[in-house]
Motif scaffolding. Structure first.
Motif, PDB file in Angstrom:
ATOM      1  N   UNK A 150       0.851  -1.572  -0.038  1.00 16.12           N
ATOM      2  CA  UNK A 150      -0.428  -0.334   0.042  1.00 16.12           C
ATOM      3  C   UNK A 150       1.138   1.616   0.482  1.00 16.12           C
ATOM      4  N   UNK A 151       0.775   2.230  -0.173  1.00 15.97           N
ATOM      5  CA  UNK A 151       1.429   4.042  -0.329  1.00 15.97           C
ATOM      6  C   UNK A 151       1.079   4.319   1.023  1.00 15.97           C
ATOM      7  N   UNK A 152       0.830   5.639   0.794  1.00 16.90           N
ATOM      8  CA  UNK A 152       0.659   6.467   2.621  1.00 16.90           C
ATOM      9  C   UNK A 152      -0.639   6.390   2.874  1.00 16.90           C
ATOM     10  N   UNK A 153      -1.637   6.287   1.814  1.00 18.03           N
ATOM     11  CA  UNK A 153      -2.793   6.656   1.796  1.00 18.03           C
ATOM     12  C   UNK A 153      -3.764   5.408   3.015  1.00 18.03           C
ATOM     13  N   UNK A 154      -2.580   4.362   4.074  1.00 19.14           N
ATOM     14  CA  UNK A 154      -3.425   3.644   4.540  1.00 19.14           C
ATOM     15  C   UNK A 154      -2.319   3.919   5.457  1.00 19.14           C
ATOM     16  N   UNK A 155      -1.457   4.909   4.995  1.00 17.24           N
ATOM     17  CA  UNK A 155      -0.697   4.723   6.800  1.00 17.24           C
ATOM     18  C   UNK A 155      -1.452   5.396   7.924  1.00 17.24           C
ATOM     19  N   UNK A 156      -2.193   6.698   7.626  1.00 21.86           N
ATOM     20  CA  UNK A 156      -2.972   7.286   9.042  1.00 21.86           C
ATOM     21  C   UNK A 156      -3.871   6.545   9.307  1.00 21.86           C
ATOM     22  N   UNK A 157      -3.884   5.220   8.816  1.00 23.48           N
ATOM     23  CA  UNK A 157      -5.284   4.017   9.603  1.00 23.48           C
ATOM     24  C   UNK A 157      -4.539   3.597  10.390  1.00 23.48           C
ATOM     25  N   UNK A 158      -3.819   2.937  10.684  1.00 25.97           N
ATOM     26  CA  UNK A 158      -3.481   1.869  10.780  1.00 25.97           C
ATOM     27  C   UNK A 158      -2.084   2.476  12.168  1.00 25.97           C
ATOM     28  N   UNK A 159      -1.475   1.859  12.641  1.00 19.94           N
ATOM     29  CA  UNK A 159      -0.009   2.318  14.353  1.00 19.94           C
ATOM     30  C   UNK A 159       0.961   2.263  13.389  1.00 19.94           C
ATOM     31  N   UNK A 160       2.054   2.622  13.426  1.00 21.47           N
ATOM     32  CA  UNK A 160       3.393   3.018  13.126  1.00 21.47           C
ATOM     33  C   UNK A 160       4.215   3.053  14.092  1.00 21.47           C
TER      34      UNK A 160
END
Length: 439
Positions: free
Chosen positions: A104-114
């Motif tokens: 996935x690209x950056x659009x899914x990053x905001x929805x999970x924990x990193x």
């Protein structure tokens, strides 16, 4: 787009089908399937994986793409790198018959924990966003995650310029979790020393001698201990640039100042102008070097060389001032003790430097047997000195110093002769000591 549709009764009709809408609908359904597959809406991703349990291991590896700039004035460096994180989040595990990962690209990053890794002592940093944000998220069926990001960061490097420009600088880029201490998150190099990789890096002023990862702990009084990772690298400065811009011109100015020792001592304008020119040129070189360096409170190696060379140039000017003074005193003394003929014109005997010279008048020689009032007085004083009792070493030392001074004043041309040898030898000795100490 138009197409023919055959109906059961009657003639076939032409019907327009909007394929673009079907394509959009397909993409939308695929996104919904991916979010449902990862069960993003079923979990609270504001909490780290395994919250309440042991610390979450997060592996790090870095690939350094380039070192963009190194600033001595600001004491910082700018580096572009690929930062990759590895951890496991069982909440994102999904069934897969082929055991293939999903990217996935950056659009899914905001929805999970990193992980919230940041750069300690960084001044500026940004994530590249051309043409999209350079972020990649790869999720494996067992919940293992790879999170990669391309970053350019400007960080502090405490430099020591004591040996500049013959110096070697040790810089480091430090990574640490901002919110999670060692009880919640454990940072480590995923592949040990192989976790740090570099492309071929070529810098204009430095050799990059070594890249080395290391690990440590950082303590904060209010929040506790944190894991910290270090990217250490050693920079050795190119000396050839400074040889051309600073050292060679300085050496030439010092050697140029020695030319005045071969110019006639009566040529005042030539020797004075040469001395002033070399002094001003040395001042310009020193000012130019200082302008490109930070205002540190200690002496640098280049300062020692420049100011020592400036001292040699300045002493060459002082040397001629002494020669001119002793020459003037000697000639005025000869004119005072000699019998000047009535036809002598003092204005014609004045040289262009404004001093009387012994070659302008015909001074009679003084035979050894001829006695004058001055010589008789000097002979009496010498006899009285010899017959008088000695008062100690102080009297003889004073007489020796006075005798040497009178000898120098009466033979001022010898100062130039000695300077032709002493100045080059002293400067050569200085260079041997300087380069053996700093090189």
């Amino acid at each position: 787009m138009w197409c023919w549709i055959k109906v059961r009764e009657g003639r076939p009709h032409m019907v327009r089908v909007d394929l673009k809408m079907k394509k959009l609908d397909s993409t939308k359904s695929l996104l919904i399937k991916s979010e449902q597959l990862l069960r993003i809406e079923d979990h609270d991703f504001a909490m780290r994986p395994g919250f309440g349990g042991s610390a979450l291991p997060v592996g790090i590896d870095v690939q350094v793409e380039s070192i963009d700039s190194i600033s001595e004035v600001n004491m910082d460096f700018t580096m572009t790198l690929y930062l990759r994180h590895y951890w496991q989040d069982d909440r994102l595990a999904f069934p897969s018959s082929s055991n293939k990962s999903r990217t996935f690209d950056s659009r899914l990053i905001k929805k999970i924990w990193v992980p919230d890794v940041f750069f300690v002592h960084s001044k500026r940093s940004f994530i590249h966003d051309t043409t999209m944000e350079n972020i990649m998220l790869r999720v494996f069926p067992d919940g293992n995650i790879l999170y990669s990001v391309r970053i350019t960061v400007t960080a502090l490097c405490s430099m020591d310029f004591s040996s500049f420009p013959l110096d070697t600088q040790n810089c480091s880029l430090e990574l640490e979790s901002y919110a999670y201490n060692e009880n919640d998150l454990m940072l480590y190099w995923k592949n040990g020393n192989d976790s740090l990789r570099t492309d071929e890096i070529v810098l204009s002023q430095f050799f990059v001698e070594d890249f080395q990862p290391s690990f440590g702990l950082a303590f904060y009084s209010s929040t506790g201990w944190y894991n910290r990772l270090y990217i250490n690298f050693i920079l050795r400065r190119h000396i050839f640039f400074f040889m051309l811009q600073t050292y060679f011109p300085t050496m030439l100015m010092v050697m140029l100042s020695w030319v005045s020792f071969w110019i006639d001592r009566r040529a005042v304008p030539a020797r004075v102008s040469l001395g002033i020119t070399t002094v001003l040129t040395m001042s310009t070189i020193i000012t130019g070097v200082s302008a490109s360096m930070p205002q540190v409170s200690y002496v640098k190696a280049v300062d020692i060389y420049l100011w020592s060379s400036f001292l040699f140039v300045f002493l060459s000017v002082i040397e001629y001032a002494a020669v001119n003074y002793f020459t003037t005193v000697e000639e005025m003394k000869k004119l005072k003790n000699a019998k000047i003929p009535s036809s002598f014109n003092a204005n014609q005997a004045m040289a262009f430097d404004g001093c009387f010279h012994d070659n302008d008048i015909d001074l009679p020689s003084f035979p050894e047997g001829t006695s004058t009032p001055n010589t008789e007085r000097n002979t009496q004083s010498r006899n009285s000195t010899v017959s008088a009792p000695l008062e100690g070493t102080r009297l003889r030392r004073r007489k020796t110093i006075k005798h040497n001074l009178n000898f120098i004043m009466s033979n001022s041309y010898m100062i130039d002769s000695y300077s032709r040898v002493i100045f080059p030898l002293a400067y050569l000795l200085f260079n041997i000591l300087y380069w053996s100490l700093y090189a």
